[in-house]
Write a protein that holds these residues in place. Structure first.
Motif, PDB file in Angstrom:
ATOM      1  N   PHE A   1       0.827  -1.207   0.000  1.00 44.63           N
ATOM      2  CA  PHE A   1       0.000   0.000   0.000  1.00 44.63           C
ATOM      3  C   PHE A   1       0.866   1.264   0.000  1.00 44.63           C
ATOM      4  CE2 PHE A   1      -1.900   3.334   2.657  1.00 44.63           C
ATOM      5  CZ  PHE A   1      -2.978   3.665   1.871  1.00 44.63           C
ATOM      6  N   VAL A   2       1.875   1.274   0.854  1.00 44.00           N
ATOM      7  CA  VAL A   2       2.752   2.437   0.962  1.00 44.00           C
ATOM      8  C   VAL A   2       3.497   2.644  -0.344  1.00 44.00           C
ATOM      9  CG1 VAL A   2       4.773   3.366   2.138  1.00 44.00           C
ATOM     10  CG2 VAL A   2       3.010   2.210   3.451  1.00 44.00           C
ATOM     11  N   PHE A   3       4.020   1.569  -0.931  1.00 39.03           N
ATOM     12  CA  PHE A   3       4.781   1.674  -2.167  1.00 39.03           C
ATOM     13  C   PHE A   3       3.921   2.191  -3.304  1.00 39.03           C
ATOM     14  CE2 PHE A   3       6.324  -0.048  -6.181  1.00 39.03           C
ATOM     15  CZ  PHE A   3       7.573   0.552  -6.209  1.00 39.03           C
TER      16      PHE A   3
ATOM     17  N   GLY B   1       9.206  14.989   0.563  1.00 35.02           N
ATOM     18  CA  GLY B   1       9.064  13.601   0.137  1.00 35.02           C
ATOM     19  C   GLY B   1       9.540  12.631   1.208  1.00 35.02           C
ATOM     20  N   ASP B   2      10.669  12.936   1.817  1.00 37.19           N
ATOM     21  CA  ASP B   2      11.200  12.080   2.883  1.00 37.19           C
ATOM     22  C   ASP B   2      10.248  12.063   4.075  1.00 37.19           C
ATOM     23  OD1 ASP B   2      13.464  10.489   4.024  1.00 37.19           O
ATOM     24  OD2 ASP B   2      13.448  12.136   5.477  1.00 37.19           O
ATOM     25  N   THR B   3       9.713  13.215   4.424  1.00 34.75           N
ATOM     26  CA  THR B   3       8.765  13.300   5.537  1.00 34.75           C
ATOM     27  C   THR B   3       7.512  12.484   5.251  1.00 34.75           C
ATOM     28  OG1 THR B   3       9.593  15.500   6.090  1.00 34.75           O
ATOM     29  CG2 THR B   3       7.437  14.901   6.979  1.00 34.75           C
ATOM     30  N   LEU B   4       6.982  12.588   4.018  1.00 38.91           N
ATOM     31  CA  LEU B   4       5.788  11.812   3.644  1.00 38.91           C
ATOM     32  C   LEU B   4       6.058  10.315   3.699  1.00 38.91           C
ATOM     33  CD1 LEU B   4       4.442  13.930   0.656  1.00 38.91           C
ATOM     34  CD2 LEU B   4       3.362  13.605   2.883  1.00 38.91           C
ATOM     35  N   LEU B   5       7.219   9.899   3.232  1.00 39.19           N
ATOM     36  CA  LEU B   5       7.563   8.480   3.264  1.00 39.19           C
ATOM     37  C   LEU B   5       7.630   7.974   4.702  1.00 39.19           C
ATOM     38  CD1 LEU B   5       8.447   5.879   1.876  1.00 39.19           C
ATOM     39  CD2 LEU B   5      10.784   6.729   1.948  1.00 39.19           C
ATOM     40  N   ARG B   6       8.298   8.721   5.566  1.00 34.63           N
ATOM     41  CA  ARG B   6       8.413   8.318   6.979  1.00 34.63           C
ATOM     42  C   ARG B   6       7.039   8.298   7.660  1.00 34.63           C
ATOM     43  NH1 ARG B   6      13.704   8.090   8.657  1.00 34.63           N
ATOM     44  NH2 ARG B   6      15.164   8.883   7.111  1.00 34.63           N
ATOM     45  N   MET B   7       6.180   9.258   7.323  1.00 29.13           N
ATOM     46  CA  MET B   7       4.832   9.276   7.886  1.00 29.13           C
ATOM     47  C   MET B   7       4.023   8.074   7.411  1.00 29.13           C
ATOM     48  SD  MET B   7       3.867  13.352   7.739  1.00 29.13           S
ATOM     49  CE  MET B   7       2.156  12.971   7.559  1.00 29.13           C
ATOM     50  N   ALA B   8       4.191   7.692   6.143  1.00 27.26           N
ATOM     51  CA  ALA B   8       3.472   6.543   5.598  1.00 27.26           C
ATOM     52  C   ALA B   8       3.888   5.261   6.311  1.00 27.26           C
ATOM     53  CB  ALA B   8       3.725   6.430   4.101  1.00 27.26           C
ATOM     54  N   VAL B   9       5.186   5.097   6.556  1.00 26.93           N
ATOM     55  CA  VAL B   9       5.660   3.910   7.262  1.00 26.93           C
ATOM     56  C   VAL B   9       5.115   3.891   8.690  1.00 26.93           C
ATOM     57  CG1 VAL B   9       7.701   2.732   8.164  1.00 26.93           C
ATOM     58  CG2 VAL B   9       7.731   3.688   5.853  1.00 26.93           C
ATOM     59  N   LYS B  10       5.156   5.036   9.354  1.00 27.93           N
ATOM     60  CA  LYS B  10       4.650   5.128  10.724  1.00 27.93           C
ATOM     61  C   LYS B  10       3.151   4.823  10.765  1.00 27.93           C
ATOM     62  CE  LYS B  10       4.317   8.250  14.635  1.00 27.93           C
ATOM     63  NZ  LYS B  10       4.536   9.583  15.162  1.00 27.93           N
TER      64      LYS B  10
ATOM     65  N   PHE C   1       1.421   3.026   8.626  1.00 23.83           N
ATOM     66  CA  PHE C   1       1.231   1.602   8.379  1.00 23.83           C
ATOM     67  C   PHE C   1       1.407   0.815   9.672  1.00 23.83           C
ATOM     68  CE2 PHE C   1       2.766  -2.645   7.580  1.00 23.83           C
ATOM     69  CZ  PHE C   1       1.879  -3.110   6.632  1.00 23.83           C
ATOM     70  N   CYS C   2       2.470   1.119  10.416  1.00 24.27           N
ATOM     71  CA  CYS C   2       2.750   0.404  11.661  1.00 24.27           C
ATOM     72  C   CYS C   2       1.666   0.644  12.713  1.00 24.27           C
ATOM     73  CB  CYS C   2       4.117   0.808  12.208  1.00 24.27           C
ATOM     74  SG  CYS C   2       5.484   0.255  11.175  1.00 24.27           S
ATOM     75  N   GLU C   3       1.098   1.849  12.729  1.00 19.65           N
ATOM     76  CA  GLU C   3       0.037   2.149  13.684  1.00 19.65           C
ATOM     77  C   GLU C   3      -1.272   1.468  13.312  1.00 19.65           C
ATOM     78  OE1 GLU C   3      -0.058   6.399  13.631  1.00 19.65           O
ATOM     79  OE2 GLU C   3       1.656   6.591  14.982  1.00 19.65           O
ATOM     80  N   LYS C   4      -1.608   1.449  12.027  1.00 17.80           N
ATOM     81  CA  LYS C   4      -2.876   0.871  11.582  1.00 17.80           C
ATOM     82  C   LYS C   4      -2.858  -0.657  11.565  1.00 17.80           C
ATOM     83  CE  LYS C   4      -4.616   4.676   8.843  1.00 17.80           C
ATOM     84  NZ  LYS C   4      -5.990   4.854   9.268  1.00 17.80           N
ATOM     85  N   PHE C   5      -1.696  -1.222  11.355  1.00 18.60           N
ATOM     86  CA  PHE C   5      -1.562  -2.680  11.266  1.00 18.60           C
ATOM     87  C   PHE C   5      -0.476  -3.156  12.232  1.00 18.60           C
ATOM     88  CE2 PHE C   5      -2.727  -0.991   7.079  1.00 18.60           C
ATOM     89  CZ  PHE C   5      -3.965  -1.599   6.918  1.00 18.60           C
ATOM     90  N   PRO C   6      -0.727  -3.033  13.548  1.00 20.07           N
ATOM     91  CA  PRO C   6       0.314  -3.357  14.526  1.00 20.07           C
ATOM     92  C   PRO C   6       0.721  -4.835  14.523  1.00 20.07           C
ATOM     93  CG  PRO C   6      -1.771  -2.967  15.633  1.00 20.07           C
ATOM     94  CD  PRO C   6      -1.962  -2.612  14.187  1.00 20.07           C
ATOM     95  N   ASP C   7      -0.166  -5.711  14.087  1.00 19.66           N
ATOM     96  CA  ASP C   7       0.153  -7.141  14.088  1.00 19.66           C
ATOM     97  C   ASP C   7       0.859  -7.591  12.817  1.00 19.66           C
ATOM     98  OD1 ASP C   7      -1.040  -7.334  16.573  1.00 19.66           O
ATOM     99  OD2 ASP C   7      -3.004  -7.810  15.735  1.00 19.66           O
TER     100      ASP C   7
END
Length: 70
Positions: free
Chosen positions: A2-4, A29-38, A40-46
């Motif tokens: 999804f992030v990619f 762009g770097d900030t958006l990428l880091r936010m997307a990863v964060k 993802f980890c928050e929405k799908f913790p498992d």
């Protein structure tokens, strides 16, 4: 995945309409990428986070070599 997909869509739009890239663009762009990863980890913790280690170096590569040609 999804992030990619979102990242690649964003990059396609930027490359299509803008021929130059500024330091501010790189930072955003770097900030958006880091936010997307964060997010993802928050929405799908498992779920295992996608391996985006190399993507986090993208800002350094753009600074060294410039944006990818269209």
């Amino acid at each position: 995945m999804f992030v990619f997909i979102n990242l690649s869509t964003m990059c396609s739009i930027v490359y299509k309409y803008f021929r130059t890239i500024t330091e501010i663009d790189i930072i955003k762009g770097d900030t958006l990428l880091r936010m997307a990863v964060k997010t993802f980890c928050e929405k799908f913790p498992d779920e295992e986070a996608p391996n985006l280690h190399m993507a986090l170096h993208l800002k350094d590569d753009i600074r060294r070599f410039g944006p990818a040609p269209v």
